[in-house]
Design an enzyme around this catalytic site. Structure first.
Site, short mmCIF file in Angstrom:
data_model
loop_
_atom_site.label_atom_id
_atom_site.label_comp_id
_atom_site.label_asym_id
_atom_site.label_seq_id
_atom_site.Cartn_x
_atom_site.Cartn_y
_atom_site.Cartn_z
N ARG A 27 -8.43 -0.81 4.41
CA ARG A 27 -7.38 0.07 3.89
C ARG A 27 -6.44 -0.34 3.81
O ARG A 27 -5.63 0.00 2.77
CB ARG A 27 -7.50 1.75 5.05
N ASP A 76 5.01 0.35 11.93
CA ASP A 76 4.02 0.20 11.03
C ASP A 76 4.04 -1.22 12.20
O ASP A 76 2.42 -2.15 10.99
CB ASP A 76 3.97 0.52 9.55
N LYS A 131 1.04 -1.33 0.14
CA LYS A 131 0.14 -0.07 -0.22
C LYS A 131 1.05 1.22 0.22
O LYS A 131 0.82 2.06 -0.76
CB LYS A 131 -0.87 -0.31 0.98
N ASN A 132 2.21 1.32 1.28
CA ASN A 132 2.77 2.69 1.08
C ASN A 132 3.78 3.26 -0.47
O ASN A 132 4.48 3.62 0.13
CB ASN A 132 3.59 2.53 2.35
N ARG A 135 0.54 14.69 13.07
CA ARG A 135 1.12 14.44 11.89
C ARG A 135 1.13 15.76 11.29
O ARG A 135 0.26 15.74 10.45
CB ARG A 135 0.02 13.75 11.39
N CYS A 154 -4.70 12.87 13.26
CA CYS A 154 -5.73 11.74 13.00
C CYS A 154 -5.38 10.46 14.58
O CYS A 154 -5.21 11.09 14.80
CB CYS A 154 -5.06 10.91 11.82
C1 EPZ Z 1 3.95 6.48 6.54
O1 EPZ Z 1 3.85 8.22 6.76
C2 EPZ Z 1 3.14 5.92 5.97
N1 EPZ Z 1 2.32 5.81 5.35
C3 EPZ Z 1 2.79 5.62 7.49
O2 EPZ Z 1 2.44 4.52 7.98
C4 EPZ Z 1 3.64 5.18 8.35
O3 EPZ Z 1 3.66 4.67 9.93
C5 EPZ Z 1 5.16 6.47 8.61
O4 EPZ Z 1 5.18 6.91 7.58
C6 EPZ Z 1 6.56 6.08 9.02
O5 EPZ Z 1 7.02 4.77 8.99
C7 EPZ Z 1 2.33 5.69 4.32
O6 EPZ Z 1 3.52 5.37 3.79
C8 EPZ Z 1 1.02 6.37 3.53
P1 EPZ Z 1 6.14 10.51 7.89
P2 EPZ Z 1 4.23 9.63 6.95
O7 EPZ Z 1 6.23 11.45 7.55
O8 EPZ Z 1 5.07 9.94 5.68
C9 EPZ Z 1 7.13 13.66 11.72
C10 EPZ Z 1 0.04 3.24 7.87
O9 EPZ Z 1 -0.28 2.61 8.95
N2 EPZ Z 1 6.51 14.79 10.74
O10 EPZ Z 1 7.54 9.38 7.71
O11 EPZ Z 1 2.95 10.05 7.26
C11 EPZ Z 1 5.60 13.29 11.63
O12 EPZ Z 1 4.10 13.10 13.32
C12 EPZ Z 1 0.53 3.99 7.56
O13 EPZ Z 1 0.43 2.64 6.77
C13 EPZ Z 1 6.33 15.74 10.78
O14 EPZ Z 1 6.60 16.65 12.38
O15 EPZ Z 1 5.07 9.24 8.25
C14 EPZ Z 1 6.00 11.70 12.60
O16 EPZ Z 1 5.94 11.81 13.91
C15 EPZ Z 1 0.22 5.33 9.16
N3 EPZ Z 1 6.05 17.65 10.90
C16 EPZ Z 1 7.68 11.29 11.64
O17 EPZ Z 1 7.36 12.98 11.30
C17 EPZ Z 1 6.34 16.98 9.45
O18 EPZ Z 1 6.15 17.44 8.31
C18 EPZ Z 1 7.48 10.60 10.21
O19 EPZ Z 1 6.58 11.03 9.70
C19 EPZ Z 1 6.05 15.16 8.16
C20 EPZ Z 1 6.11 14.79 9.48
#
Ligand code: EPZ
Length: 430
Positions: free
Chosen positions: A409, A317, A22-23, A131, A126
């Site tokens: 999902r 995850d 998915k991701n 996030r 969420c």
């Molecule tokens: C991706 O989310 C995945 N989603 C998530 O999978 C996964 O848990 C996550 O990466 C971490 O591996 C998809 O690929 C669609 P991040 P993403 O930006 O990209 C913070 C699932 O269950 N952050 O790496 O949204 C954020 O809050 C999902 O399949 C900021 O602070 O995650 C988090 O604490 C859930 N500012 C950390 O960074 C920003 O601008 C990592 O988030 C962006 C992120």
């Protein structure tokens, strides 16, 4: 609302085919916005999130068609899909669509790079945490975007019709922001260097796709990615990698119930840390020509401490699923979540099955019990829901998992794959 009913206690034995990730599929689909040619993606999983993104892309003018007779006839199987963004009809991603799926915010990168403007709703918080999107905004500004936030929308424009390459050091590793800046920089003028970039396999899959489309990218999969912008990108044909989270989830299910299962099409290199941890718990993991064989016989589950962190460390995850496994370990384990501040909603639900878990800040201390007992449960996110399914498979008696739409999902044909290996699991409609 559909529910999943499980009667626990059976070992799992057989073969489970692993779907496309998915991701990885989501950012590859979004990359179709970068070109007016056709982008063909193979092995796209049939999931609610994919269908939702098809709707969102459709709103921007992306057409799609499903290929391949076998794949299109069997509903629920990974498919080959052609995406064509010949005419972008709208550069706005509205709140009603973006609020349903956070990854849809990522359209901001390709829309801005190709069209010179984008208006994208802020995704909001969420269930797993606040996030924010600050890194996306800061990174795009570094590439020359002019940004404004108004009425819940990010209004982004380029100065002279094109983004300009630059150096950006991520203050924190972000998968989504790395995807977006890599896509945006592919069409920028000049060179971009992204430092402290995410190294997840899904980033490598997107880079492969962009390179096949004509982008000049080096270093994806390391923390420094260099991109030489090009004027235009073409179509390509790219395969979505196997889902490492689905792989790890089923591997943990087998480690919990006992048994012997081949995860067909799985790639061990995509989740080596998690597989090493499973070996420490007492599971036997063998890479085979078909994928990965997971076995656990007799002996109990050993407790192991884990801390989630960006790739290649233990993935957030898989945290909930691993906690499910640890609830039946012979002793205490500590599970620390460092990525999302609110990703322990499964704790209360696992407790309903008889698990002993206490929370101390970002660490869960799991005191293994000899057996779990089935109960009705529900969860508020995808991975938490599936941890309850795993625990239900190992629990005595009947477990009902409510709010199945979370599972839909991200897990393709979950009940079918598990019942094919001897689990008693069915979907109850209504
Ligand atoms: C991706 O989310 C995945 N989603 C998530 O999978 C996964 O848990 C996550 O990466 C971490 O591996 C998809 O690929 C669609 P991040 P993403 O930006 O990209 C913070 C699932 O269950 N952050 O790496 O949204 C954020 O809050 C999902 O399949 C900021 O602070 O995650 C988090 O604490 C859930 N500012 C950390 O960074 C920003 O601008 C990592 O988030 C962006 C992120």
């Amino acid at each position: 609302m559909d529910r999943i009913r499980i009667v626990g206690g059976n070992e799992l034995a057989g073969t489970i085919p692993i779907s496309g990730a998915k991701n990885a599929a989501l950012p590859l689909m979004i990359a179709s916005l970068l070109t007016d040619d056709t982008l063909t993606l193979e092995n796209v999983p049939h999931l609610a999130d994919v269908e939702q993104l098809i709707r969102i892309l459709g709103n921007h003018g992306v057409d799609y068609s499903v290929n391949g007779r076998r794949e299109s006839q069997q509903k629920g199987y990974s498919r080959t899909i052609n995406f064509s963004a010949r005419n972008i009809v709208d550069t706005t991603a509205p709140y009603e669509l973006v609020s349903k799926m956070r990854a849809s915010f990522w359209v901001i990168g390709p829309l801005l790079a190709r069209m010179g403007e984008a208006k994208v709703s802020l995704p909001g918080g969420c269930a797993i945490g606040t996030r924010p999107v600050d890194l996306f905004l800061e990174g795009l500004q570094v590439l020359g975007a002019e940004l404004d936030v108004d009425n819940g929308y990010v209004l982004a424009k380029t100065r002279n019709g094109r983004l300009v390459g630059n150096r950006y050091v991520f203050p924190k590793v972000s998968v989504g922001a790395t995807h977006v800046l890599m896509m945006a920089a592919s069409l920028a003028k000049g060179e971009t260097v992204l430092e402290n970039a995410a190294r997840e396999p899904e980033i490598v899959n997107l880079a492969e796709c962009l390179i096949a489309m004509g982008a000049k990218i080096h270093g994806a999969g390391t923390s420094t990615i260099t991109i030489q912008g090009v004027e235009a990108l073409s179509g390509a044909r790219v395969r979505v990698i196997p889902d490492r989270i689905e792989t790890g989830t089923y591997a943990m299910a087998v480690a919990m119930t006992g048994g012997d299962v081949v995860l067909e099409g799985a790639r061990p290199d995509l989740l080596q840390t998690a597989l090493d941890v499973l070996v420490e718990t007492g599971a036997e993991i063998t890479p085979t020509n078909e994928g990965i064989r997971v076995k656990r016989n007799g002996a109990g589950i050993a407790p192991v401490d884990v801390t989630t962190a960006p790739f290649p460390a233990f993935p957030t995850d898989l945290q909930a699923q691993f906690m499910g496994l640890m609830t039946m370990a012979k002793g205490k384990s500590r599970i620390t979540e460092t990525i999302f501040e609110n990703r322990f909603m499964h704790v209360q639900e696992l407790a309903r099955l008889g698990a002993h878990i206490t929370l101390s800040g970002q660490t869960a201390i799991v005191d293994g019990v000899a057996k779990l007992k089935g109960a009705p449960v529900m969860a508020t996110d995808l991975r938490a829901s599936v941890s309850l399914v795993i625990a239900g498979l190992a629990a005595e008696g009947e477990t009902t998992v409510n709010r199945v739409y979370h599972l839909d999902r991200g897990f393709e044909r979950l009940e079918e794959k598990l019942s094919g290996c001897g689990a008693v699991i069915e979907r109850i409609s209504g």
